[in-house]
Design a protein around this motif. Structure first.
Motif, PDB file in Angstrom:
ATOM      1  N   ILE A 233       0.841  -1.203   0.000  1.00  0.00           N
ATOM      2  CA  ILE A 233       0.000   0.000   0.000  1.00  0.00           C
ATOM      3  C   ILE A 233       0.868   1.242   0.000  1.00  0.00           C
ATOM      4  O   ILE A 233       0.656   2.176  -0.790  1.00  0.00           O
ATOM      5  N   TYR A 234       1.850   1.260   0.900  1.00  0.00           N
ATOM      6  CA  TYR A 234       2.706   2.438   1.032  1.00  0.00           C
ATOM      7  C   TYR A 234       3.450   2.718  -0.269  1.00  0.00           C
ATOM      8  O   TYR A 234       3.464   3.857  -0.761  1.00  0.00           O
ATOM      9  N   GLN A 235       4.061   1.715  -0.841  1.00  0.00           N
ATOM     10  CA  GLN A 235       4.901   1.934  -2.015  1.00  0.00           C
ATOM     11  C   GLN A 235       4.077   2.309  -3.245  1.00  0.00           C
ATOM     12  O   GLN A 235       4.468   3.198  -4.008  1.00  0.00           O
ATOM     13  N   LYS A 236       2.938   1.676  -3.445  1.00  0.00           N
ATOM     14  CA  LYS A 236       2.103   2.022  -4.595  1.00  0.00           C
ATOM     15  C   LYS A 236       1.534   3.429  -4.454  1.00  0.00           C
ATOM     16  O   LYS A 236       1.447   4.181  -5.432  1.00  0.00           O
ATOM     17  N   THR A 237       1.168   3.787  -3.226  1.00  0.00           N
ATOM     18  CA  THR A 237       0.610   5.121  -2.993  1.00  0.00           C
ATOM     19  C   THR A 237       1.678   6.196  -3.145  1.00  0.00           C
ATOM     20  O   THR A 237       1.442   7.251  -3.742  1.00  0.00           O
ATOM     21  N   ALA A 238       2.865   5.937  -2.600  1.00  0.00           N
ATOM     22  CA  ALA A 238       3.965   6.907  -2.726  1.00  0.00           C
ATOM     23  C   ALA A 238       4.344   7.111  -4.189  1.00  0.00           C
ATOM     24  O   ALA A 238       4.604   8.243  -4.624  1.00  0.00           O
ATOM     25  N   GLU A 239       4.342   6.041  -4.947  1.00  0.00           N
ATOM     26  CA  GLU A 239       4.640   6.140  -6.381  1.00  0.00           C
ATOM     27  C   GLU A 239       3.591   6.969  -7.105  1.00  0.00           C
ATOM     28  O   GLU A 239       3.911   7.815  -7.946  1.00  0.00           O
ATOM     29  N   LYS A 240       2.330   6.748  -6.766  1.00  0.00           N
ATOM     30  CA  LYS A 240       1.246   7.515  -7.377  1.00  0.00           C
ATOM     31  C   LYS A 240       1.343   8.987  -6.975  1.00  0.00           C
ATOM     32  O   LYS A 240       1.135   9.888  -7.815  1.00  0.00           O
ATOM     33  N   SER A 241       1.667   9.240  -5.716  1.00  0.00           N
ATOM     34  CA  SER A 241       1.782  10.621  -5.241  1.00  0.00           C
ATOM     35  C   SER A 241       2.878  11.365  -6.006  1.00  0.00           C
ATOM     36  O   SER A 241       2.696  12.520  -6.411  1.00  0.00           O
ATOM     37  N   GLN A 242       4.008  10.726  -6.206  1.00  0.00           N
ATOM     38  CA  GLN A 242       5.111  11.355  -6.925  1.00  0.00           C
ATOM     39  C   GLN A 242       4.766  11.628  -8.381  1.00  0.00           C
ATOM     40  O   GLN A 242       5.271  12.567  -8.990  1.00  0.00           O
ATOM     41  N   LEU A 246      -0.869  17.386 -10.424  1.00  0.00           N
ATOM     42  CA  LEU A 246      -1.489  18.460  -9.648  1.00  0.00           C
ATOM     43  C   LEU A 246      -1.125  18.332  -8.174  1.00  0.00           C
ATOM     44  O   LEU A 246      -1.143  17.237  -7.605  1.00  0.00           O
ATOM     45  N   GLU A 247      -0.814  19.465  -7.561  1.00  0.00           N
ATOM     46  CA  GLU A 247      -0.440  19.482  -6.154  1.00  0.00           C
ATOM     47  C   GLU A 247      -1.584  18.988  -5.266  1.00  0.00           C
ATOM     48  O   GLU A 247      -1.350  18.357  -4.229  1.00  0.00           O
ATOM     49  N   GLU A 248      -2.814  19.250  -5.681  1.00  0.00           N
ATOM     50  CA  GLU A 248      -3.972  18.833  -4.880  1.00  0.00           C
ATOM     51  C   GLU A 248      -4.046  17.316  -4.759  1.00  0.00           C
ATOM     52  O   GLU A 248      -4.356  16.776  -3.701  1.00  0.00           O
ATOM     53  N   GLY A 249      -3.767  16.614  -5.850  1.00  0.00           N
ATOM     54  CA  GLY A 249      -3.772  15.158  -5.804  1.00  0.00           C
ATOM     55  C   GLY A 249      -2.703  14.619  -4.887  1.00  0.00           C
ATOM     56  O   GLY A 249      -2.925  13.676  -4.115  1.00  0.00           O
ATOM     57  N   LYS A 250      -1.526  15.206  -4.952  1.00  0.00           N
ATOM     58  CA  LYS A 250      -0.423  14.804  -4.078  1.00  0.00           C
ATOM     59  C   LYS A 250      -0.789  15.042  -2.616  1.00  0.00           C
ATOM     60  O   LYS A 250      -0.485  14.215  -1.740  1.00  0.00           O
ATOM     61  N   LYS A 251      -1.463  16.154  -2.359  1.00  0.00           N
ATOM     62  CA  LYS A 251      -1.874  16.487  -0.996  1.00  0.00           C
ATOM     63  C   LYS A 251      -2.812  15.415  -0.438  1.00  0.00           C
ATOM     64  O   LYS A 251      -2.694  15.000   0.722  1.00  0.00           O
ATOM     65  N   GLN A 252      -3.766  14.960  -1.264  1.00  0.00           N
ATOM     66  CA  GLN A 252      -4.721  13.946  -0.828  1.00  0.00           C
ATOM     67  C   GLN A 252      -4.009  12.646  -0.471  1.00  0.00           C
ATOM     68  O   GLN A 252      -4.273  12.034   0.573  1.00  0.00           O
ATOM     69  N   LEU A 253      -3.089  12.214  -1.329  1.00  0.00           N
ATOM     70  CA  LEU A 253      -2.406  10.940  -1.111  1.00  0.00           C
ATOM     71  C   LEU A 253      -1.419  11.023   0.043  1.00  0.00           C
ATOM     72  O   LEU A 253      -1.241  10.051   0.797  1.00  0.00           O
ATOM     73  N   ASP A 254      -0.764  12.158   0.212  1.00  0.00           N
ATOM     74  CA  ASP A 254       0.158  12.317   1.332  1.00  0.00           C
ATOM     75  C   ASP A 254      -0.591  12.276   2.664  1.00  0.00           C
ATOM     76  O   ASP A 254      -0.084  11.746   3.665  1.00  0.00           O
ATOM     77  N   GLU A 255      -1.802  12.817   2.669  1.00  0.00           N
ATOM     78  CA  GLU A 255      -2.629  12.749   3.875  1.00  0.00           C
ATOM     79  C   GLU A 255      -2.993  11.295   4.187  1.00  0.00           C
ATOM     80  O   GLU A 255      -2.963  10.862   5.341  1.00  0.00           O
ATOM     81  N   PHE A 256      -3.333  10.555   3.149  1.00  0.00           N
ATOM     82  CA  PHE A 256      -3.635   9.139   3.333  1.00  0.00           C
ATOM     83  C   PHE A 256      -2.429   8.391   3.894  1.00  0.00           C
ATOM     84  O   PHE A 256      -2.554   7.577   4.821  1.00  0.00           O
ATOM     85  N   LEU A 257      -1.249   8.658   3.360  1.00  0.00           N
ATOM     86  CA  LEU A 257      -0.043   7.984   3.842  1.00  0.00           C
ATOM     87  C   LEU A 257       0.249   8.331   5.296  1.00  0.00           C
ATOM     88  O   LEU A 257       0.689   7.471   6.075  1.00  0.00           O
ATOM     89  N   SER A 258       0.005   9.571   5.689  1.00  0.00           N
ATOM     90  CA  SER A 258       0.252   9.957   7.082  1.00  0.00           C
ATOM     91  C   SER A 258      -0.679   9.202   8.021  1.00  0.00           C
ATOM     92  O   SER A 258      -0.295   8.807   9.125  1.00  0.00           O
TER      93      SER A 258
END
Length: 461
Positions: A233-242, A246-258
């Motif tokens: 989960i962590y690695q697939k999500t981090a890859e998607k975030s990178q 759009l910064e907004e999408g990264k923000k959503q996924l980084d919140e999920f990872l936290s």
């Protein structure tokens, strides 16, 4: 003999015990059904249903690699004793799980056998060292699925090769028709659909009952039963975030990872020695009628009733609702938390003891300040148009929006067929606050702040 003990790791992907055992030679992939576990804990029929679904898929995955998943119905120690009578020596391979590993460690020590455990080394570490170890583990290369799993041609007669005998057992609680189904494939599809677009409103919808059921990850039950690994989960999500443009999408996924990391922290921390408040002096005498109405979703308070009915039907509710329903029964009504906690544990499909106990303690006032909530006010905030209430309380489905959170004010209330409120919320909250303020004024010792106190909702993924 190399034995892989499956427990809350019902998958073949990123399964290091299975991968390492397969390298060592012949393997017995084994799931042990312990009767005592199901009698002594809050595990219920819906958990068993999810596990059986997961085991069915796991068995197919192992068969696809030339192996066979075996089952035993007995206590872990007796199963291992019987296996040791058959094989000259035993090497156990397992993921870290406090209950299973405690038993396995004692057994191998007594019988001079070997146990290999896998997972992050997070015991007895705190703060920066904890974060370093966890981050290192999450970024490690995933364990490869074995290309072949060799199982002995002849296996002990007491081991089962199918799930039919397991399905004959009776459990407390009821199965669910509308909840998530177990299995590695379902877990992977859920993660994929989240990363393909459901995450776009993750933060905005996190507290809203109906929207959160779509835009949250919905991975909690799959994490609990190990249908998918935290690392995956962590690695697939981090890859998607990178990869997000759009910064907004990264923000959503980084919140999920936290929140994912916070969940791991809360479930990993040892808390037995922490000081919890003793609120017994302000608790009411037990009221079984109140408890039963709360559990059945018949309190007469729409958002409470909708939440409890949805939980019974689906096995899931978001953490805003989880906090509200436990606060209502333990803080507003001042009933002891033990029976409500057990009842909720039996209903949550993602029931994980350490997380569940922490959250109950947090919202019932045992850990930190007692949170006395107004469910009518919260209902208006979380479900302003009443869509969630209407879905789960058909008696209110046609009620005008202005009355949906206080139907007793509707002129034709008694023709609706819906329960009258069992208490006046404002009065019971006022009484509870007075009792709690008096309790705090008695000079009760304060509790030191601990890891997780600033993350009350941060493991809601």
């Amino acid at each position: 003999m190399n034995i892989v003990l499956f427990n809350k790791d019902l998958r073949i992907s990123d399964h290091q015990p299975l991968a390492e055992a397969a390298k060592a030679g012949e393997v017995l992939p084994l799931y042990i059904f312990e009767p005592s576990l199901w009698k002594e804990t809050a595990l219920s029929a819906r958990h068993f249903q999810f596990i059986v679904e997961s085991l069915e898929e796991l068995a197919k995955g192992i068969e696809g690699k030339g192996g066979r998943l075996l089952y035993a119905i007995d206590e872990v120690e007796r199963v291992l004793d019987n296996l040791l009578d058959i094989y000259d020596s035993i090497n156990l391979f397992a993921h870290k799980d406090y209950r299973l590993i405690d038993k396995a460690e004692k057994w191998v020590k007594q019988n001079e056998q070997v146990l290999f455990t896998f997972g992050p080394e997070l015991e007895d570490v705190r703060d920066k060292q904890f974060d370093h170890r966890l981050n290192s583990y999450l970024k490690e290369m995933l364990a490869e699925v074995p290309s072949k799993i060799d199982v002995p041609l002849k296996t002990p007669d007491f081991l089962l090769t199918d799930l039919k005998k397991l399905k004959n057992f009776k459990f407390k609680g009821n199965k669910i028709r509308f909840g998530q189904q177990g299995g590695e494939g379902n877990a992977e599809e859920t993660l994929d659909s989240f990363l393909e677009g459901r995450f776009s409103n993750y933060i905005e919808n996190s507290q809203k009952p109906l929207p959160s059921s779509l835009s949250s990850s919905r991975l909690s039950a799959y994490i609990t039963w190990g249908n998918i690994s935290i690392r995956s989960i962590y690695q697939k999500t981090a890859e998607k975030s990178q990869a997000c443009e759009l910064e907004e999408g990264k923000k959503q996924l980084d919140e999920f990872l936290s929140k994912l990391i916070a969940r791991i922290k809360v479930s990993s921390m040892e808390r037995q020695n922490e000081q919890l408040a003793d609120l017994s002096v302000i608790k009411r005498e037990w009221n079984e009628d109140w408890y039963r109405r709360w559990l059945a979703g018949r309190t007469g308070i729409p958002i409470i009733d909708a939440a409890m009915k949805s939980l019974d039907k689906t096995g899931w509710m978001n953490f805003s609702l989880r906090g509200m329903v436990i606060s209502f029964i333990t803080n507003s009504l001042l009933l002891d938390e033990e029976k409500p906690s057990t009842a909720l544990a039996e209903l949550y499909l993602d029931y994980e003891p350490a997380l569940h106990d922490y959250y109950i303690q947090l919202y019932s006032g045992l850990r930190g300040k007692m949170k006395i909530m107004d469910p009518v006010k919260i209902g208006r905030q979380l479900d302003p148009d009443g869509a969630f209430i209407r879905r789960y309380i058909p008696e209110l489905s046609r009620l005008p929006a202005e009355y949906i959170h206080e139907p007793w004010l509707y002129p034709g209330f008694y023709q609706l067929g819906y329960d009258a409120p069992m208490v006046d919320v404002k009065k019971v909250n006022k009484y509870a606050r007075l009792q709690y303020h008096e309790f705090m004024g008695r000079g009760k010792p304060g509790r030191q702040k601990t890891v997780g106190d600033d993350e009350q909702l941060s493991f809601d993924i």
